[in-house]
Structure formats: structure tokens, C-alpha cells
Scaffold this motif. Structure first.
Motif, short mmCIF file in Angstrom:
data_model
loop_
_atom_site.label_atom_id
_atom_site.label_comp_id
_atom_site.label_asym_id
_atom_site.label_seq_id
_atom_site.Cartn_x
_atom_site.Cartn_y
_atom_site.Cartn_z
N THR A 31 0.84 -1.21 0.00
CA THR A 31 0.00 0.00 0.00
C THR A 31 0.87 1.25 0.00
OG1 THR A 31 -1.82 -1.11 1.14
CG2 THR A 31 -1.74 1.29 1.28
N ILE A 35 0.90 4.11 -2.89
CA ILE A 35 0.61 5.51 -2.56
C ILE A 35 1.77 6.40 -3.01
CG2 ILE A 35 0.34 7.13 -0.65
CD1 ILE A 35 -1.30 5.01 0.79
N SER A 185 -8.68 9.81 -3.58
CA SER A 185 -8.00 9.62 -2.30
C SER A 185 -8.98 9.17 -1.21
CB SER A 185 -7.31 10.92 -1.87
OG SER A 185 -6.33 11.30 -2.81
N ILE A 188 -9.46 5.49 -1.64
CA ILE A 188 -8.27 4.79 -1.15
C ILE A 188 -8.25 4.77 0.37
CG2 ILE A 188 -5.75 4.86 -1.06
CD1 ILE A 188 -5.84 6.16 -3.88
N ASP A 191 -10.85 2.39 1.82
CA ASP A 191 -10.44 0.99 1.69
C ASP A 191 -9.43 0.61 2.76
OD1 ASP A 191 -10.81 -1.38 0.05
OD2 ASP A 191 -8.70 -1.15 -0.49
#
Length: 322
Positions: A31, A35, A185, A188, A191
Motif C-alpha cells: 500500500t 501511494i 483519495s 483509497i 479501503d
């Protein structure tokens, strides 16, 4: 047999952990890597973001068409893949031709070939689609009629889902990167936070399609995403590179992102409701009007966004694919 796609380096480094905590660290490391890649793309500017959106669109279309091709054993259908990609080209030509005319009107009118294409754009688009339609009819063969019409519908539904969404995303980008970055964003963030709350506090299953999703993760992700949306929109609203529309500069023949920020991105003073004044101790608060928009965007990302994941889970189970 199931295959482990985890990089060997991570497998060795995390070999002493239980499978639950190993999964936690693997997800966390990947992740952070994704990012970081996302930040690099944003730094490169709106044109790179648009290119990435187009690449994702093409990859999604390829994935879904391939599923239909394999699951329904369409190997003997003549021209199926060729026609699918041809229709993708036609739809993209129609949508992005309209966008180019709207946003680059000066450039289009200056060049003779572009001016002709712009003037007859819808007629050309219609003629291209009719050509594909006739090619499909000519490709029909006995014993495969039903399957061919089914795959014709499969292609068009895929185009509706994939191309329409990517077109709207690029429209958002032209209005200012903030209209793209904040919603993406928030999805994201939701999640990630839903996974974290579910990992530590999850007890109550949310939906049968995704057994690991929990109500605790869903609710925790909602509040974390709304707070994140408020903070991110506050930071980004202060920078013109994020809030200004993407425009074509006729003098320099280049794209520019510079403008006088609209009222949406200027600090305003708001009165706090009397009920909350005793709790927070303030009577007024200064914030950007866009932050109010961000509440709606983050709420949508938290309550409706996860259903995209549920849809994908149902899709995988329906066709027994990974």
C-alpha cells in the motif's frame, strides 16, 4: 493449488509471523509503495494523470473482454476481438473528440484538418459505429447466432461501464486536479481504514459476497474517510496548481494551470450551530467552501464506493475467476 504471489524477499522477512500478521505487513508495504507511486503521478501533472486514466481504461476493457472470450468459449467466433477493440476506438473517438472541441476550441479552429473533424465529428462517429455494426452482421455464422449476439451485448455493456466512467474522470481533471485527487483519495482512504478497523475490531459480518468485510470496518472507515476528506481538501484548496482548470495557452502552445481561485477555494467564515458551540467552544469557524463538497464526496466514497468492491467480488464468483 493456490499460488502465492508475495515477493520472495517479503516471504523471507516475514517468515516468523502468523499468516494473519504476515498478510497485514504485506498489504501495508505494498500500500505504501502504491501511494508513493500515486504521489509521483500527481507531481508529474494533469496530462500524465489523464494518460494513466486512459491506460487503466484500456486494461479494464481488455480484462472484461478476455473474461467473456474465455468463459463463453468464443474461440470460433470470427472477428469477435477485432470488433470489440474497434468499438472501443469508436466510442473513445466520439467522447474525446467532444472533449477536445470543448476545451481546445482555439487550437481546433486554428488548424484546418482539426476544424473539419470538429465540424463533422458526430457524423463521423456515427458512420464509424455503423461500419462496425455492419461488420458484426456480416460476421454472423450458423450455430453461433445466440452467442454472437450475447458477446455483442457484452462488449457494449463493457464500453458503457468503462469508457463512460473514464471520460467523466478526465472531465473532472480538466476542471482542476482537486476534483480528481480528493474523490480518488477518499476511496483509497476508505479501503485502507475499513481494513484496519475490521482487522482490529471486526466481529460482525457485513455481506456474504465478501465474508471478511465487517460492520465495524464499514462504520470506522466512514468516519475516518470524512475526517480525511476535510483535512485533505483544506490543504489542497490553498494551492492553485490543484484548484485551477487545465487550459490550453494559444500563445505558448502548451497547457497551463493558473487562475484566480474561485470563491469555492477562498476561506469563508461560518457560524457553528448553537448545539455544537458548547461542545467545541467556538462560535465561528474559517474553512473553504470546497470542504463542504468534500463531506459529500467522502460520504459517497464510504457508503457507495465499497459496493464497487462487492460488485467485483460477485463478478469473480459468478465466473469463478481470480
Amino acid at each position: 493449488p493456490t499460488s502465492d504471489d508475495t515477493p520472495e524477499v517479503l516471504n523471507r522477512a516475514l517468515s516468523n509471523l502468523s499468516s494473519r500478521w504476515k498478510n497485514w505487513w504485506v498489504r501495508g508495504i505494498l500500500t505504501l509503495a502504491m501511494i508513493t507511486f500515486f504521489f509521483i503521478i500527481i507531481y508529474l501533472g494533469p496530462l500524465v494523470l489523464m494518460t494513466i486514466v486512459m491506460c487503466v481504461q484500456i486494461k479494464c476493457f481488455h480484462e472484461i473482454i478476455t473474461i467473456g472470450y474465455n468463459v463463453y468459449h468464443s474461440y470460433d467466433l470470427p472477428w469477435f476481438r477485432t470488433l470489440s477493440w474497434y468499438f472501443l476506438l469508436c466510442v473513445n473517438y466520439f467522447f474525446y473528440g467532444e472533449t477536445a472541441t470543448d476545451y481546445f476550441f482555439t487550437l481546433v479552429q486554428r488548424e484546418e484538418p482539426l476544424r473539419i473533424l470538429s465540424k463533422y465529428h458526430r457524423f463521423i462517429s456515427f458512420a464509424l459505429y455503423l461500419t462496425g455494426f455492419c461488420m458484426f452482421v456480416l460476421s454472423l455464422v450458423k450455430k453461433h447466432y445466440r452467442l454472437q449476439f450475447y458477446m455483442f451485448g457484452w462488449t457494449h455493456v463493457t464500453l458503457l461501464i468503462v469508457v463512460t466512467q473514464s471520460h467523466l474522470i478526465i472531465h473532472n481533471l480538466f476542471e482542476g486536479m482537486i476534483w480528481f485527487i480528493v474523490p480518488i483519495s477518499c476511496v483509497i482512504c476508505n479501503d485502507i481504514m475499513a481494513y484496519m478497523f475490521g482487522f482490529f475490531f471486526g466481529r460482525t459480518p457485513l455481506i456474504k459476497l465478501s465474508p471478511k468485510k465487517t460492520w465495524e470496518g464499514f462504520i470506522g472507515g466512514f468516519f475516518a474517510t470524512v475526517l480525511f476528506g476535510l483535512l485533505l481538501s483544506y490543504v489542497m484548496s490553498g494551492y492553485r496548481c490543484f484548484t485551477c482548470p487545465v487550459e490550453f495557452n494559444n500563445d505558448t502552445n502548451s497547457f497551463t494551470v493558473d487562475c484566480e481561485p474561485s470563491e469555492l477555494f477562498q476561506l469563508q467564515e461560518y457560524n457553528i450551530p448553537a448545539v455544537l458551540q458548547s461542545v467545541v467552544g467556538w462560535k465561528t469557524v474559517r474553512m473553504y467552501p470546497f470542504q463542504i463538497h468534500s463531506i459529500a464526496l467522502s460520504t459517497f466514497a464510504s457508503l457507495i464506493g465499497p459496493f464497487g468492491g462487492f460488485f467485483a467480488s460477485g463478478f469473480k464468483r459468478a465466473f469463478k475467476i481470480k
